[in-house]
Motif scaffolding. Structure first.
Motif, PDB file in Angstrom:
ATOM      1  N   LEU A   1      26.764  10.633 -21.033  1.00  7.31           N
ATOM      2  CA  LEU A   1      26.646  11.370 -19.764  1.00  7.31           C
ATOM      3  C   LEU A   1      25.204  11.675 -19.379  1.00  7.31           C
ATOM      4  CD1 LEU A   1      29.439  14.112 -19.892  1.00  7.31           C
ATOM      5  CD2 LEU A   1      29.318  12.116 -18.394  1.00  7.31           C
ATOM      6  N   ALA A   2      24.314  11.767 -20.387  1.00  3.18           N
ATOM      7  CA  ALA A   2      22.982  12.324 -20.156  1.00  3.18           C
ATOM      8  C   ALA A   2      22.229  11.594 -19.040  1.00  3.18           C
ATOM      9  CB  ALA A   2      22.178  12.300 -21.443  1.00  3.18           C
ATOM     10  N   LEU A   3      22.218  10.247 -19.108  1.00  3.52           N
ATOM     11  CA  LEU A   3      21.443   9.491 -18.114  1.00  3.52           C
ATOM     12  C   LEU A   3      21.950   9.776 -16.697  1.00  3.52           C
ATOM     13  CD1 LEU A   3      19.186   7.499 -17.566  1.00  3.52           C
ATOM     14  CD2 LEU A   3      20.790   5.635 -17.951  1.00  3.52           C
ATOM     15  N   TRP A   4      23.290   9.796 -16.548  1.00  2.00           N
ATOM     16  CA  TRP A   4      23.871  10.037 -15.216  1.00  2.00           C
ATOM     17  C   TRP A   4      23.541  11.441 -14.735  1.00  2.00           C
ATOM     18  CZ3 TRP A   4      24.707   5.566 -13.355  1.00  2.00           C
ATOM     19  CH2 TRP A   4      25.075   4.519 -14.211  1.00  2.00           C
ATOM     20  N   SER A   5      23.543  12.393 -15.656  1.00  2.00           N
ATOM     21  CA  SER A   5      23.222  13.769 -15.273  1.00  2.00           C
ATOM     22  C   SER A   5      21.786  13.861 -14.765  1.00  2.00           C
ATOM     23  CB  SER A   5      23.410  14.713 -16.462  1.00  2.00           C
ATOM     24  OG  SER A   5      24.691  14.557 -17.017  1.00  2.00           O
ATOM     25  N   VAL A   6      20.861  13.159 -15.431  1.00  2.00           N
ATOM     26  CA  VAL A   6      19.463  13.178 -14.995  1.00  2.00           C
ATOM     27  C   VAL A   6      19.320  12.473 -13.637  1.00  2.00           C
ATOM     28  CG1 VAL A   6      17.108  12.524 -15.577  1.00  2.00           C
ATOM     29  CG2 VAL A   6      18.650  13.263 -17.376  1.00  2.00           C
ATOM     30  N   ILE A   7      20.062  11.379 -13.452  1.00  2.00           N
ATOM     31  CA  ILE A   7      19.985  10.638 -12.188  1.00  2.00           C
ATOM     32  C   ILE A   7      20.408  11.528 -11.020  1.00  2.00           C
ATOM     33  CG2 ILE A   7      21.058   8.748 -10.875  1.00  2.00           C
ATOM     34  CD1 ILE A   7      20.994   7.083 -13.439  1.00  2.00           C
ATOM     35  N   VAL A   8      21.457  12.334 -11.232  1.00  2.00           N
ATOM     36  CA  VAL A   8      21.918  13.239 -10.170  1.00  2.00           C
ATOM     37  C   VAL A   8      20.783  14.170  -9.735  1.00  2.00           C
ATOM     38  CG1 VAL A   8      23.444  15.190  -9.661  1.00  2.00           C
ATOM     39  CG2 VAL A   8      24.355  13.150 -10.768  1.00  2.00           C
ATOM     40  N   VAL A   9      20.022  14.693 -10.702  1.00  2.00           N
ATOM     41  CA  VAL A   9      18.921  15.599 -10.374  1.00  2.00           C
ATOM     42  C   VAL A   9      17.845  14.862  -9.570  1.00  2.00           C
ATOM     43  CG1 VAL A   9      17.204  17.175 -11.293  1.00  2.00           C
ATOM     44  CG2 VAL A   9      19.382  16.899 -12.471  1.00  2.00           C
ATOM     45  N   ALA A  10      17.523  13.633  -9.995  1.00  2.00           N
ATOM     46  CA  ALA A  10      16.511  12.854  -9.276  1.00  2.00           C
ATOM     47  C   ALA A  10      16.958  12.599  -7.841  1.00  2.00           C
ATOM     48  CB  ALA A  10      16.262  11.527 -10.003  1.00  2.00           C
ATOM     49  N   ILE A  11      18.263  12.363  -7.663  1.00  2.00           N
ATOM     50  CA  ILE A  11      18.797  12.131  -6.314  1.00  2.00           C
ATOM     51  C   ILE A  11      18.698  13.410  -5.484  1.00  2.00           C
ATOM     52  CG2 ILE A  11      20.918  11.674  -5.015  1.00  2.00           C
ATOM     53  CD1 ILE A  11      21.693   9.795  -7.382  1.00  2.00           C
ATOM     54  N   TRP A  12      19.056  14.531  -6.106  1.00  2.00           N
ATOM     55  CA  TRP A  12      19.045  15.806  -5.369  1.00  2.00           C
ATOM     56  C   TRP A  12      17.655  16.083  -4.805  1.00  2.00           C
ATOM     57  CZ3 TRP A  12      16.606  20.603  -5.826  1.00  2.00           C
ATOM     58  CH2 TRP A  12      17.135  21.620  -5.019  1.00  2.00           C
ATOM     59  N   GLN A  13      16.645  15.897  -5.650  1.00  2.00           N
ATOM     60  CA  GLN A  13      15.309  16.213  -5.151  1.00  2.00           C
ATOM     61  C   GLN A  13      14.715  15.099  -4.291  1.00  2.00           C
ATOM     62  OE1 GLN A  13      11.925  17.450  -7.740  1.00  2.00           O
ATOM     63  NE2 GLN A  13      11.522  18.673  -5.913  1.00  2.00           N
TER      64      GLN A  13
ATOM     65  N   VAL B   1      19.754   2.920  -9.779  1.00  2.00           N
ATOM     66  CA  VAL B   1      20.825   3.766  -9.256  1.00  2.00           C
ATOM     67  C   VAL B   1      20.247   4.883  -8.391  1.00  2.00           C
ATOM     68  CG1 VAL B   1      22.693   5.337  -9.872  1.00  2.00           C
ATOM     69  CG2 VAL B   1      22.356   3.240 -11.185  1.00  2.00           C
ATOM     70  N   ALA B   2      19.187   5.530  -8.878  1.00  2.00           N
ATOM     71  CA  ALA B   2      18.628   6.657  -8.126  1.00  2.00           C
ATOM     72  C   ALA B   2      18.119   6.190  -6.759  1.00  2.00           C
ATOM     73  CB  ALA B   2      17.504   7.324  -8.919  1.00  2.00           C
ATOM     74  N   VAL B   3      17.399   5.074  -6.724  1.00  2.00           N
ATOM     75  CA  VAL B   3      16.844   4.596  -5.450  1.00  2.00           C
ATOM     76  C   VAL B   3      17.971   4.211  -4.485  1.00  2.00           C
ATOM     77  CG1 VAL B   3      15.561   2.697  -4.378  1.00  2.00           C
ATOM     78  CG2 VAL B   3      14.591   3.906  -6.333  1.00  2.00           C
ATOM     79  N   ALA B   4      18.993   3.515  -4.999  1.00  2.00           N
ATOM     80  CA  ALA B   4      20.086   3.074  -4.120  1.00  2.00           C
ATOM     81  C   ALA B   4      20.809   4.273  -3.511  1.00  2.00           C
ATOM     82  CB  ALA B   4      21.064   2.192  -4.904  1.00  2.00           C
ATOM     83  N   VAL B   5      21.128   5.265  -4.330  1.00  2.00           N
ATOM     84  CA  VAL B   5      21.884   6.409  -3.808  1.00  2.00           C
ATOM     85  C   VAL B   5      21.021   7.246  -2.866  1.00  2.00           C
ATOM     86  CG1 VAL B   5      23.175   8.481  -4.419  1.00  2.00           C
ATOM     87  CG2 VAL B   5      23.353   6.450  -5.843  1.00  2.00           C
TER      88      VAL B   5
END
Lengths: 321, 292
Positions: A182-194, A103-107
């Motif tokens: 929710l936790a995994l999605w919340s962490v993914i958002v941070v990885a995407i932001w950076q 998910v992180a790589v795709a977004v």
């Protein structure tokens, strides 16, 4: 076998004196070349090859920190794959790692492409905009993680919960990092932001290598924005997209920082990616170094494909440059 | 008539053209605005938190500070070992960058300008090494490092950070050296310059943009590195900023004010270097790394 004419002659044409055997076998500048390469070779062998091999050996030992190792063959692997105590958490980490990375790589790819397309346009303030949008990349990951922890905070002081209560009149508090769903999605958002700025940088660099004549010709032919993107931009970006996505897959899957600082793998292992699992098994909890090394080794085959493709691509780029 | 025409716009824009331009501007500036908000709001939250008094942080919460205080900054700077962490980080990052660049420049020169057997093998080994994930190595490296004499000291981290810094720098330097025409060097060598002299008087000055990018990446990486610092450093006097900051969190008690103040200061060195080197980043990456 008859000597092939031409090959020997070329040598004698270049150097007038007969060349010693070592030079012929090892190349013209072999002595000075290896002197120049010595530090690099020391790093590659001492810091990468040696730990790599000792990691594989370690994975076949039972080794607790501070004690002598005993050889156990493949028992650690069996324990992780089908064993009673660890197989559940191991297969969970496979699932979590795949979702997190995929998910992180795709977004990041999608957002990075949009950002690069916007920044590739000509407008006033372009340089400033670039500097601003690349900023997250320069900030230490641990600081990014701590900041987002504060943004996600489950009390009315956390930014998101505060905004929800104050401006949207919600009554409940959301526990972004403590709620297992929710936790995994919340962490993914941070990885995407950076992580997005790295993609933007790589794509922008590739876009600027596309000759502008191509776009001018397409404009004259009446191609609209979308046609220009699909016919010119996208095909020219394929090498950059491949390299960036593969590099980022390796880095995202193996990074531990966000998860370490945000959730430590919890709640109930909802964010336990494999490097976090290796850390928990080997260093934090049980201190079973052998088992932890086996976790890392088991994931390596997944990356061999990416490393193989990247090495080939990067070498061919290097050769052409 | 003939004199007035050149003064006017050469082509009267058609309504269709105008509409296209408006749509383009809406998409462009709308998109940029969304990305700017998305990128900047965490920074604003860091700044706002770091200058709000505790009362505004926890009890009468507000988005923007009602009163401004420097209490969190003075607490971080003078009541914690933050300055020690900062000095350790600076030392580690600068040393890592310098050593990695020296190794990379020597190796890249050998691989682009010298003729010897094994060139391709070393180039391939460098890339593979760059790609091997650290997560694969941290357990064995943890075990190995514990037995080494410098383990536990900040300077020992420099050696570990070379794992990432050297292959990356070498690869980028190779790509850039390949673009430097060889005639330049041949002339110098005919004049009797040694290989080492020609490397430092011809190649290094020409490769400055690439070296700036290499320095930016390795410095940032060393400054930001967390995992190995966490594993290997225990003593307070040897800690770097990332692990030092993470320990401001005691148990589940977060002192958000000082933490955000420290975070802001700790972000400054990489961000400032990044802004200074920014104009080379895209061209440096494009010139060598991924030109496809």
């Amino acid at each position: 076998m008859a000597a092939i004419p031409g090959i020997g002659q070329r040598h004698s044409a270049v150097g007038s004196a007969p060349r010693p055997a070592a030079t012929r076998a090892l190349g013209r500048d072999w002595k000075i070349a290896w002197v120049f390469l010595l530090p690099l070779v020391l790093v590659l062998v001492g810091l990468v090859a040696y730990p790599f091999v000792s990691g594989i050996i370690l994975s076949m030992q039972q080794k607790v920190v501070g004690q002598d190792p005993t050889w156990v063959g493949l028992r650690n692997y069996r324990e992780l794959l089908v064993g009673e105590q660890y197989s559940g958490i191991f297969w969970n980490s496979v699932r979590v790692s795949v979702i997190y990375t995929g998910v992180a790589v795709a977004v990041k790819l999608l957002l990075g492409m949009c950002m690069a397309l916007l920044l590739n346009e000509t407008f006033r303030g372009q340089t400033l905009m670039r500097a601003v949008l690349f900023l997250p990349w320069a900030v230490p990951t641990i600081i990014v993680a701590l900041t987002w922890r504060w943004i996600y905070d489950g009390s009315p002081s956390g930014l998101i919960n505060y905004v929800r209560i104050e401006f949207f009149e919600q009554q409940t508090l959301i526990q972004f990092l403590a709620d297992p769903s929710l936790a995994l999605w919340s962490v993914i958002v941070v990885a995407i932001w950076q992580g997005t700025p790295f993609y933007t940088m790589m794509f922008l660099a590739a876009m600027q290598a596309i000759p502008t004549e191509q776009y001018e010709a397409a404009s004259l032919d009446g191609a609209n924005v979308f046609r220009r993107f699909s016919d010119i931009t996208l095909p020219s970006l394929v090498p950059a997209i491949t390299i960036t996505a593969l590099l980022s897959t390796i880095w995202t899957a193996n990074s531990i920082n966000f998860i370490f600082a945000l959730t430590r793998g919890g709640p109930v292992n909802a964010t336990m990616t494999f490097p976090m699992l290796a850390y928990e098994v080997g260093i934090a909890g049980a201190r079973q170094l052998g088992l932890a090394a086996a976790v890392s080794v088991l994931f390596f085959p997944l990356f061999i494909v990416a490393i193989y493709i990247l090495t080939k691509r990067m070498l061919s780029v290097e050769g052409r440059a | 008539m003939a004199t007035t025409i050149p003064l006017r716009h050469p082509v009267t824009p058609s309504p269709r053209h105008l509409r296209g331009k408006t749509i383009r501007n809406v998409v462009l500036f709308g998109g940029l605005a969304i990305f700017t908000v998305w990128t900047l709001f965490p920074f604003l939250w860091i700044i706002s938190t770091s200058i709000k008094p505790d009362r505004d942080l926890y009890r009468r919460v507000s988005l923007l500070p009602q009163t401004i205080t420097d209490a969190h900054y003075s607490e971080v700077l003078f009541e914690t070992p933050f300055l020690t962490y900062f000095r350790n980080s600076a030392m580690v990052a600068i040393l890592t960058t310098a050593v990695a660049m020296l190794i990379a420049v020597l190796a890249a020169y050998a691989m682009t300008r010298l003729s010897f057997r094994g060139r391709t093998f070393v180039a391939r080994a460098t890339i593979v090494t760059y790609l091997i994930p650290a997560a694969l190595l941290f357990i064995p490296l943890f075990q190995i490092a514990q037995q080494l004499p410098f383990s536990g000291e900040a300077l020992g981290l420099v050696i570990i950070y070379l794992i990432f810094a050297v292959p990356f720098s070498t690869w980028l330097a190779i790509s850039y050296f390949n673009t430097i025409p060889s005639d330049l060097e041949d002339a110098a060598l005919v004049d009797g310059a040694t290989r080492l002299r020609s490397l430092f008087t011809i190649f290094v000055p020409l490769a400055l943009p690439a070296l700036a990018v290499i320095a930016l990446f390795t410095f940032t990486h060393a400054w930001n590195e967390f995992l190995f610092a966490l594993l290997l450093i225990q003593r307070d006097s040897q800690k770097t900023v990332p692990i030092g900051l993470a320990e401001f969190v005691v148990g589940d008690v977060f002192a958000w004010g000082p933490l955000m103040a420290g975070s802001l200061i700790a972000s400054l060195p990489p961000v400032l270097i990044y802004i200074a080197a920014q104009k080379w980043v895209v061209s440096g990456l494009g010139g060598g790394a991924i030109k496809g």
